[in-house]
Design a protein around this motif. Structure first.
Motif, PDB file in Angstrom:
ATOM      1  N   GLY A   1       0.785  -1.227   0.000  1.00  0.00           N
ATOM      2  CA  GLY A   1       0.000   0.000   0.000  1.00  0.00           C
ATOM      3  C   GLY A   1       0.816   1.275   0.000  1.00  0.00           C
ATOM      4  O   GLY A   1       0.283   2.356   0.194  1.00  0.00           O
ATOM      5  N   ALA A   2       2.113   1.156  -0.213  1.00  0.00           N
ATOM      6  CA  ALA A   2       2.980   2.337  -0.199  1.00  0.00           C
ATOM      7  C   ALA A   2       2.966   3.082  -1.533  1.00  0.00           C
ATOM      8  O   ALA A   2       3.244   4.270  -1.573  1.00  0.00           O
ATOM      9  CB  ALA A   2       4.407   1.931   0.144  1.00  0.00           C
ATOM     10  N   LEU A   3       2.667   2.386  -2.622  1.00  0.00           N
ATOM     11  CA  LEU A   3       2.704   2.982  -3.961  1.00  0.00           C
ATOM     12  C   LEU A   3       1.435   2.635  -4.736  1.00  0.00           C
ATOM     13  O   LEU A   3       0.741   1.681  -4.403  1.00  0.00           O
ATOM     14  CB  LEU A   3       3.907   2.445  -4.752  1.00  0.00           C
ATOM     15  CG  LEU A   3       5.298   2.759  -4.231  1.00  0.00           C
ATOM     16  CD1 LEU A   3       6.331   1.934  -4.975  1.00  0.00           C
ATOM     17  CD2 LEU A   3       5.607   4.224  -4.394  1.00  0.00           C
ATOM     18  N   THR A   4       1.188   3.400  -5.799  1.00  0.00           N
ATOM     19  CA  THR A   4       0.107   3.081  -6.725  1.00  0.00           C
ATOM     20  C   THR A   4       0.738   2.632  -8.050  1.00  0.00           C
ATOM     21  O   THR A   4       1.935   2.813  -8.265  1.00  0.00           O
ATOM     22  CB  THR A   4      -0.798   4.300  -6.984  1.00  0.00           C
ATOM     23  OG1 THR A   4      -0.015   5.316  -7.619  1.00  0.00           O
ATOM     24  CG2 THR A   4      -1.387   4.831  -5.696  1.00  0.00           C
ATOM     25  N   HIS A   5      -0.083   2.085  -8.932  1.00  0.00           N
ATOM     26  CA  HIS A   5       0.429   1.620 -10.217  1.00  0.00           C
ATOM     27  C   HIS A   5       0.968   2.774 -11.067  1.00  0.00           C
ATOM     28  O   HIS A   5       1.927   2.608 -11.812  1.00  0.00           O
ATOM     29  CB  HIS A   5      -0.660   0.854 -10.979  1.00  0.00           C
ATOM     30  CG  HIS A   5      -0.928  -0.496 -10.399  1.00  0.00           C
ATOM     31  ND1 HIS A   5      -0.053  -1.551 -10.558  1.00  0.00           N
ATOM     32  CD2 HIS A   5      -1.949  -0.972  -9.661  1.00  0.00           C
ATOM     33  CE1 HIS A   5      -0.522  -2.610  -9.953  1.00  0.00           C
ATOM     34  NE2 HIS A   5      -1.686  -2.292  -9.392  1.00  0.00           N
ATOM     35  N   GLU A   6       0.360   3.950 -10.960  1.00  0.00           N
ATOM     36  CA  GLU A   6       0.845   5.108 -11.713  1.00  0.00           C
ATOM     37  C   GLU A   6       2.227   5.533 -11.232  1.00  0.00           C
ATOM     38  O   GLU A   6       3.101   5.875 -12.035  1.00  0.00           O
ATOM     39  CB  GLU A   6      -0.131   6.286 -11.597  1.00  0.00           C
ATOM     40  CG  GLU A   6      -1.488   6.061 -12.238  1.00  0.00           C
ATOM     41  CD  GLU A   6      -2.426   5.221 -11.373  1.00  0.00           C
ATOM     42  OE1 GLU A   6      -2.265   5.223 -10.124  1.00  0.00           O
ATOM     43  OE2 GLU A   6      -3.291   4.551 -11.953  1.00  0.00           O
ATOM     44  N   GLU A   7       2.426   5.538  -9.909  1.00  0.00           N
ATOM     45  CA  GLU A   7       3.733   5.891  -9.354  1.00  0.00           C
ATOM     46  C   GLU A   7       4.802   4.886  -9.789  1.00  0.00           C
ATOM     47  O   GLU A   7       5.945   5.275 -10.077  1.00  0.00           O
ATOM     48  CB  GLU A   7       3.660   5.961  -7.830  1.00  0.00           C
ATOM     49  CG  GLU A   7       2.836   7.115  -7.309  1.00  0.00           C
ATOM     50  CD  GLU A   7       2.634   7.044  -5.806  1.00  0.00           C
ATOM     51  OE1 GLU A   7       2.710   5.931  -5.231  1.00  0.00           O
ATOM     52  OE2 GLU A   7       2.403   8.100  -5.212  1.00  0.00           O
ATOM     53  N   ILE A   8       4.422   3.609  -9.846  1.00  0.00           N
ATOM     54  CA  ILE A   8       5.357   2.574 -10.290  1.00  0.00           C
ATOM     55  C   ILE A   8       5.803   2.851 -11.715  1.00  0.00           C
ATOM     56  O   ILE A   8       6.988   2.796 -12.026  1.00  0.00           O
ATOM     57  CB  ILE A   8       4.705   1.180 -10.212  1.00  0.00           C
ATOM     58  CG1 ILE A   8       4.684   0.695  -8.789  1.00  0.00           C
ATOM     59  CG2 ILE A   8       5.443   0.174 -11.075  1.00  0.00           C
ATOM     60  CD1 ILE A   8       4.032  -0.640  -8.623  1.00  0.00           C
TER      61      ILE A   8
END
Length: 112
Positions: A92-99
Motif C-alpha cells: 500500500g505504499a505505492l500506486t500503479h501510476e507511481e510505479i
C-alpha cells in the motif's frame, strides 16, 4: 517442487546463445522446462537480451529462484526493480501510476 529461472544453452559449438527458462530444479540444464522467458546472446557488444518482463516478474513473485547469471541479467534489465516496486503496491505504499513513473525514470537513466 523447487522452481529455478536459469539459462538453457543452444547454438553452435563455441558460439552459445541461451534461452532464459523457468524449470524444475531437478531437470537437466538443456532438458524439459516450464516456460521460456527470453533469450540472451553474450557474443554481441553489449550482450543482447530479449525478455518477457511481465512473465519474469510474475515468476519471481511466485517464488522462482534465479541463478546468479540470470539474476545479473534481470538486474540490468530492470526486472528486479519492477518486482521491488510491485511489492510496494502490495503493502500500500505505492500506486500503479507511481510505479510506472519510477520505472520510466530508471529506464531512461540506466538503459542505453
Amino acid at each position: 517442487m523447487s522452481v529455478k529461472i536459469r539459462l538453457k544453452r543452444i547454438g553452435k559449438k563455441h558460439k552459445p546463445i541461451y534461452h532464459i527458462v523457468v524449470a524444475d530444479s531437478r531437470s537437466p540444464r538443456d532438458g524439459k522446462f516450464i516456460e521460456k522467458l527470453g533469450t540472451y546472446n553474450p557474443h554481441t557488444d553489449p550482450p543482447s537480451t530479449v525478455l518477457k518482463m511481465k512473465n519474469a516478474v510474475s515468476w519471481l513473485i511466485k517464488g522462482a529462484q534465479p541463478t546468479h547469471t540470470v539474476k545479473s541479467i534481470f538486474s540490468k534489465n530492470g526486472v528486479l526493480f519492477k518486482k521491488h516496486l510491485l511489492e510496494g503496491v502490495k503493502k500500500g505504499a505505492l500506486t500503479h501510476e507511481e510505479i510506472q513513473k519510477k520505472f520510466n525514470i530508471w529506464y531512461k537513466k540506466y538503459k542505453i
